[in-house]
Motif scaffolding. Structure first.
Motif, mmCIF file in Angstrom:
data_model
loop_
_atom_site.group_PDB
_atom_site.id
_atom_site.type_symbol
_atom_site.label_atom_id
_atom_site.label_comp_id
_atom_site.label_asym_id
_atom_site.label_seq_id
_atom_site.Cartn_x
_atom_site.Cartn_y
_atom_site.Cartn_z
ATOM 1 N N GLU A 50 0.819 -1.206 0.000
ATOM 2 C CA GLU A 50 0.000 0.000 0.000
ATOM 3 C C GLU A 50 0.859 1.264 0.000
ATOM 4 O O GLU A 50 0.502 2.269 -0.627
ATOM 5 C CB GLU A 50 -0.943 -0.006 1.203
ATOM 6 C CG GLU A 50 -2.064 -1.040 1.091
ATOM 7 C CD GLU A 50 -3.043 -0.970 2.246
ATOM 8 O OE1 GLU A 50 -2.817 -0.170 3.185
ATOM 9 O OE2 GLU A 50 -4.041 -1.704 2.223
ATOM 10 N N GLY A 51 1.998 1.227 0.690
ATOM 11 C CA GLY A 51 2.873 2.394 0.705
ATOM 12 C C GLY A 51 3.414 2.717 -0.674
ATOM 13 O O GLY A 51 3.545 3.899 -1.045
ATOM 14 N N THR A 52 3.734 1.699 -1.455
ATOM 15 C CA THR A 52 4.202 1.919 -2.827
ATOM 16 C C THR A 52 3.098 2.523 -3.677
ATOM 17 O O THR A 52 3.338 3.454 -4.466
ATOM 18 C CB THR A 52 4.669 0.581 -3.430
ATOM 19 O OG1 THR A 52 5.739 0.057 -2.629
ATOM 20 C CG2 THR A 52 5.153 0.769 -4.861
ATOM 21 N N VAL A 53 1.882 2.023 -3.523
ATOM 22 C CA VAL A 53 0.755 2.566 -4.276
ATOM 23 C C VAL A 53 0.521 4.029 -3.907
ATOM 24 O O VAL A 53 0.258 4.874 -4.774
ATOM 25 C CB VAL A 53 -0.513 1.720 -4.037
ATOM 26 C CG1 VAL A 53 -1.729 2.376 -4.692
ATOM 27 C CG2 VAL A 53 -0.314 0.302 -4.570
ATOM 28 N N ALA A 303 10.877 1.616 -3.395
ATOM 29 C CA ALA A 303 9.920 2.703 -3.173
ATOM 30 C C ALA A 303 10.118 3.350 -1.804
ATOM 31 O O ALA A 303 10.033 4.583 -1.668
ATOM 32 C CB ALA A 303 8.491 2.180 -3.314
ATOM 33 N N SER A 304 10.379 2.543 -0.769
ATOM 34 C CA SER A 304 10.575 3.146 0.556
ATOM 35 C C SER A 304 11.868 3.957 0.598
ATOM 36 O O SER A 304 11.923 5.014 1.232
ATOM 37 C CB SER A 304 10.554 2.085 1.653
ATOM 38 O OG SER A 304 11.620 1.174 1.550
ATOM 39 N N ASP A 305 12.928 3.503 -0.097
ATOM 40 C CA ASP A 305 14.138 4.318 -0.214
ATOM 41 C C ASP A 305 13.804 5.673 -0.824
ATOM 42 O O ASP A 305 14.242 6.723 -0.348
ATOM 43 C CB ASP A 305 15.178 3.630 -1.107
ATOM 44 C CG ASP A 305 15.787 2.390 -0.505
ATOM 45 O OD1 ASP A 305 15.614 2.157 0.707
ATOM 46 O OD2 ASP A 305 16.449 1.648 -1.262
ATOM 47 N N VAL A 306 13.047 5.631 -1.911
ATOM 48 C CA VAL A 306 12.672 6.867 -2.609
ATOM 49 C C VAL A 306 11.885 7.783 -1.682
ATOM 50 O O VAL A 306 12.078 9.005 -1.672
ATOM 51 C CB VAL A 306 11.869 6.538 -3.882
ATOM 52 C CG1 VAL A 306 11.190 7.790 -4.441
ATOM 53 C CG2 VAL A 306 12.787 5.918 -4.936
ATOM 54 N N HIS A 307 11.005 7.205 -0.887
ATOM 55 C CA HIS A 307 10.228 8.002 0.073
ATOM 56 C C HIS A 307 11.151 8.784 1.006
ATOM 57 O O HIS A 307 10.993 9.996 1.172
ATOM 58 C CB HIS A 307 9.316 7.080 0.876
ATOM 59 C CG HIS A 307 8.739 7.700 2.110
ATOM 60 N ND1 HIS A 307 7.709 8.613 2.083
ATOM 61 C CD2 HIS A 307 9.079 7.551 3.426
ATOM 62 C CE1 HIS A 307 7.418 8.984 3.313
ATOM 63 N NE2 HIS A 307 8.226 8.363 4.143
ATOM 64 N N TYR A 308 12.119 8.096 1.615
ATOM 65 C CA TYR A 308 13.020 8.776 2.550
ATOM 66 C C TYR A 308 13.899 9.795 1.839
ATOM 67 O O TYR A 308 14.141 10.900 2.358
ATOM 68 C CB TYR A 308 13.905 7.742 3.257
ATOM 69 C CG TYR A 308 13.156 6.785 4.151
ATOM 70 C CD1 TYR A 308 12.304 7.249 5.145
ATOM 71 C CD2 TYR A 308 13.297 5.404 3.994
ATOM 72 C CE1 TYR A 308 11.613 6.361 5.969
ATOM 73 C CE2 TYR A 308 12.610 4.519 4.812
ATOM 74 C CZ TYR A 308 11.771 4.998 5.794
ATOM 75 O OH TYR A 308 11.087 4.122 6.603
ATOM 76 N N LEU A 309 14.389 9.456 0.635
ATOM 77 C CA LEU A 309 15.263 10.370 -0.084
ATOM 78 C C LEU A 309 14.488 11.594 -0.570
ATOM 79 O O LEU A 309 14.980 12.732 -0.474
ATOM 80 C CB LEU A 309 15.906 9.646 -1.269
ATOM 81 C CG LEU A 309 16.913 10.440 -2.103
ATOM 82 C CD1 LEU A 309 17.987 11.078 -1.234
ATOM 83 C CD2 LEU A 309 17.539 9.557 -3.174
#
Length: 390
Positions: A50-53, A303-309
């Motif tokens: 869901e976080g990726t979506v 995707a979670s890496d991208v979120h933090y970056l």
């Protein structure tokens, strides 16, 4: 050329970061050493948390995903000739995953980037990263017989396991942790309806099998195989026969077969490089870590890496702070290692290793039996499968 963020790699991580930055008004350029057609020709897994979506929603690239993606609220662990369903939604307060191919995610992000007029440079030869330990990094590449230079504030290395970004870091500055598994996955794509409306992960004395899908009419299947096998060693008939042997009888009898249009043998490894930040260079996705596909975590970790970056870059350009960028590596790695542990545990639980033996098979069976009959154990499995928060 001058930009704020130079992104190396136009896979899902690079494209997603680029779109989030573009949507916030942060200028960026993406470079890739291969062509657009080559990238879209790569077939990858597609089980989205869901976080990726949510990130794809934020990037404005999720319209087709919501129209065509398949919502899954559970999956099956198959052993002892039976399917045992893990109720993801019931165990996690209604959470689910979405089955939508990584190639389609890439296509949607490319289309959105092109419609926004953001720049991507394909077939960039001899990409090199310079001075990322200083405040004025730059990237060079060759195209059309000339060397080009991109000056930037930051570089995002999203160019995969074999890319130039991680290789540009001095060995003394980076640590790597790796487990290479002694088998591979023989996979096929076929235009046949899936044997089940949810994924099946099968533990069998002959080895692991996975029944997945890309749509209601296109199926993706895998069987564990030897690393010495070649694609040409496996005819379609041999593959379907072996898959049937590893599934419960009800699934084997319901399996629809047909000619495959894509075949592959993929080796499996767990790999982490740390830290993920080196001055003005930040690694994300497969450039920093690889997980076996058993837990469906590869794309979601990117995707979670991208979120933090993205949070760090957004904050920096909003008010000049470096706090979130300074914390990027630590925040990302905390989630990375939890996903690496989960993927490793699923791989150990479901596959036959050279030294598994009769004792190991009994231990796997006991663990599987505990997982499906203990609500606490099932909940922990479900929480990891749907994705830990970020």
């Amino acid at each position: 050329m001058r930009t704020q963020v130079a992104i190396i790699g136009s896979g899902p991580a690079g494209l997603l970061l680029g779109q989030l930055l573009t949507g916030t008004g942060i200028d960026n350029v993406i470079l890739d050493r291969v062509s657009k057609d080559y990238i879209l020709g790569r077939v990858r897994a597609g089980v989205l948390e869901e976080g990726t979506v949510r990130l794809l929603d934020e990037a404005g690239a999720s319209e087709r995903l919501h129209a065509e993606g398949l919502l899954h609220s559970g999956f099956s662990l198959a052993f002892d000739e039976r399917n045992h369903r893990i109720d993801l939604a019931g165990l996690t307060g209604g959470k689910h995953v979405t089955v939508y191919g990584q190639t389609e995610v890439t296509r949607d992000l490319m289309h959105k980037r092109e419609s926004d007029g953001a720049r991507t440079i394909y077939a960039a030869d001899n990409v090199a990263i310079h001075d990322f330990g200083l405040n004025r990094p730059f990237v060079t590449y060759e195209s059309g017989g000339r060397t080009h230079r991109i000056d930037c504030d930051f570089i995002a290395g999203c160019d995969g396991f074999h890319g130039v970004s991680r290789r540009s870091v001095p060995e003394s500055a980076i640590g790597t942790f790796e487990r290479v598994y002694p088998f591979g996955w023989r996979g096929v794509l076929a235009e046949v309806p899936p044997v089940s409306h949810e994924l099946i992960y099968a533990n069998h004395p002959r080895g692991f099998a996975l029944c997945s899908m890309r749509s209601a009419t296109r199926s993706r299947y895998y069987v564990q195989c030897s690393l010495d096998d070649r694609v040409e060693d496996w005819s379609d008939d041999r593959f379907w026969d072996e898959l049937r042997r590893r599934l419960p009888k009800e699934d084997a009898e319901a399996l629809t077969t047909g000619p495959s249009f894509e075949k592959s043998i993929a080796p499996l490894r767990s790999f982490v490089a740390e830290p993920m930040r080196f001055g003005r260079l930040f690694l994300a996705g497969d450039a920093a870590h690889i997980v076996p596909p058993t837990g469906a975590k590869g794309l979601n970790l990117a995707a979670s890496d991208v979120h933090y970056l993205f949070e760090g870059l957004r904050d920096h350009y909003a008010d000049g702070t470096m706090a979130a960028l300074d914390a990027y590596s630590q925040r990302a790695l905390q989630r990375v290692w939890k996903a690496v542990r989960f993927s490793w545990s699923m791989t150990m639980l479901l596959h036959r290793f050279p030294d598994t033996g009769a004792f190991g098979q009994k231990i796997q069976h006991a663990e599987l039996d505990y997982l499906v009959h203990s609500r606490a154990a099932s909940t922990a499995l479900a929480e990891n499968y749907v994705g830990l928060p970020f």
